[in-house]
Design an enzyme around this catalytic site. Structure first.
Site, PDB file in Angstrom:
ATOM      1  N   ARG A 288      57.890 -12.044  38.403  1.00  0.00           N
ATOM      2  CA  ARG A 288      59.014 -11.517  39.030  1.00  0.00           C
ATOM      3  C   ARG A 288      60.058 -10.276  38.916  1.00  0.00           C
ATOM      4  NH1 ARG A 288      62.601 -14.308  35.870  1.00  0.00           N
ATOM      5  NH2 ARG A 288      64.383 -14.866  37.892  1.00  0.00           N
TER       6      ARG A 288
ATOM      7  N   LYS B 120      55.558 -17.328  25.510  1.00  0.00           N
ATOM      8  CA  LYS B 120      55.229 -17.286  27.317  1.00  0.00           C
ATOM      9  C   LYS B 120      54.193 -17.490  27.438  1.00  0.00           C
ATOM     10  CE  LYS B 120      56.316 -15.194  31.682  1.00  0.00           C
ATOM     11  NZ  LYS B 120      56.898 -14.360  32.350  1.00  0.00           N
TER      12      LYS B 120
ATOM     13  N   ARG C  31      68.414 -13.596  27.486  1.00  0.00           N
ATOM     14  CA  ARG C  31      67.299 -13.620  26.274  1.00  0.00           C
ATOM     15  C   ARG C  31      68.352 -14.488  26.001  1.00  0.00           C
ATOM     16  NH1 ARG C  31      63.793  -9.667  27.691  1.00  0.00           N
ATOM     17  NH2 ARG C  31      63.530  -8.079  29.110  1.00  0.00           N
TER      18      ARG C  31
HETATM   19  C1  BTN Z   1      56.608 -14.342  36.022  1.00  0.00           C
HETATM   20  O1  BTN Z   1      56.675 -14.889  35.067  1.00  0.00           O
HETATM   21  O2  BTN Z   1      57.235 -12.651  36.646  1.00  0.00           O
HETATM   22  C2  BTN Z   1      55.744 -14.869  37.110  1.00  0.00           C
HETATM   23  C3  BTN Z   1      54.162 -14.989  36.881  1.00  0.00           C
HETATM   24  C4  BTN Z   1      53.735 -15.290  38.309  1.00  0.00           C
HETATM   25  C5  BTN Z   1      51.844 -15.531  37.845  1.00  0.00           C
HETATM   26  C6  BTN Z   1      51.099 -15.390  39.680  1.00  0.00           C
HETATM   27  S1  BTN Z   1      50.002 -15.441  38.950  1.00  0.00           S
HETATM   28  C7  BTN Z   1      49.784 -16.019  40.786  1.00  0.00           C
HETATM   29  C8  BTN Z   1      50.573 -15.957  41.902  1.00  0.00           C
HETATM   30  N1  BTN Z   1      50.095 -14.747  42.506  1.00  0.00           N
HETATM   31  C9  BTN Z   1      50.910 -13.486  41.759  1.00  0.00           C
HETATM   32  O3  BTN Z   1      50.924 -12.451  42.480  1.00  0.00           O
HETATM   33  N2  BTN Z   1      52.172 -13.669  41.474  1.00  0.00           N
HETATM   34  C10 BTN Z   1      51.421 -15.490  40.935  1.00  0.00           C
END
Ligand code: BTN
Length: 254
Positions: free
Chosen positions: A54, A113, A245
């Site tokens: 994100r 996390k 946070r």
């Molecule tokens: C976050 O916590 O910021 C979200 C992470 C999301 C990661 C997943 S892995 C599968 C899919 N492909 C990506 O490039 N991102 C999501």
């Protein structure tokens, strides 16, 4: 460990695919949709070379240590609010009772996390009439990851489910997630609200919003907005761009 495709009646109607390597399962499904392919699909990858998180962040993962997959399908809910929370509820409920949800869409274990969710939607040609093409991307740490540079090492699912590898984890969560998307399309966030609150990692905790305002997290509203009680009253925080946070004394989001 070889990541393999799950077989689950809940995935009937979905193409299920496992790639050895791709830049990002989200990026790949959006590419396909741009090329006119909107069929429901579950796409997992053993390795991502450009995983995305994100807020423009990178999502780094090492082969075997993580589960990375995306579900893509056209969705046409009456209201999109709360989709990422509903996805988090579905994942948490199918992973372990100790998995908590940190608004808006992180999975936490003991304030560390465990995983994250990246939802992207777009309207292209054919999808227009029936809604938007939605890609729900999920990254979960299965085994401990390199924590270099992080103030808090991330959590890993092996702490809670020692017998689960990436394939088993995908088998456990993919079908229920497909059902969750159908349920959300039919009924929106309402059926998920109390379930989110049961796992809300921020509940009654002091939080700091990205504009510096401090307050106490008081659950989520009907639309999934985070309710924060501050000195100036109750604020409904619903922008995906606002990062929340836990206040001083709690580890930072990673
Ligand atoms: C976050 O916590 O910021 C979200 C992470 C999301 C990661 C997943 S892995 C599968 C899919 N492909 C990506 O490039 N991102 C999501």
């Amino acid at each position: 460990m070889a990541l393999s495709a799950p077989a689950d009646p809940a995935l009937a109607g979905f193409a299920v695919e496992v790639l050895d390597e791709v830049d990002s399962t989200n990026t790949e499904l959006m590419r396909r949709a741009r090329a006119g392919r909107f069929e429901p699909v579950l796409l997992a990858a053993r390795r991502q070379t450009a995983g995305r998180g994100r807020l423009g962040r990178q999502w780094a993962s090492a082969q075997g240590d993580s589960l990375t997959f995306s579900i893509g399908r056209v969705l046409a809910p009456a209201d999109w609010s709360g989709l990422s929370l509903a996805v988090g509820v579905s994942l948490a409920e199918n992973l372990h009772p100790r998995v908590r949800l940190k608004w808006p869409n992180d999975l936490w274990v003991d304030d560390r996390k465990l995983g994250g969710i990246l939802i992207e939607t777009a309207t292209f040609g054919k999808a227009e009439g029936g809604g938007r093409y939605a890609v729900v991307g999920v990254g979960l740490n299965i085994a401990p990851r390199d924590a270099t540079g992080l103030s808090t090492p991330p959590a890993a699912l092996v702490e809670l489910q020692p017998a689960w590898d990436a394939s088993e984890t995908l088998r456990r969560v993919a079908g229920p997630l497909a059902e969750t998307l159908a349920a959300f399309e039919a009924s929106g966030f309402a059926p998920f609200r109390s379930r989110f609150q049961a796992r809300d990692a921020l509940h009654e905790r002091r939080v700091t919003l990205s504009d510096g305002t401090e307050g106490t997290a008081r659950g989520v509203g009907e639309d999934g907005a985070l309710l924060v009680h501050t000195a100036s009253g109750m604020h409904a925080v619903n922008s995906a761009e606002v990062s929340v946070r836990p206040a001083r004394g709690f580890p930072l989001d990673t």
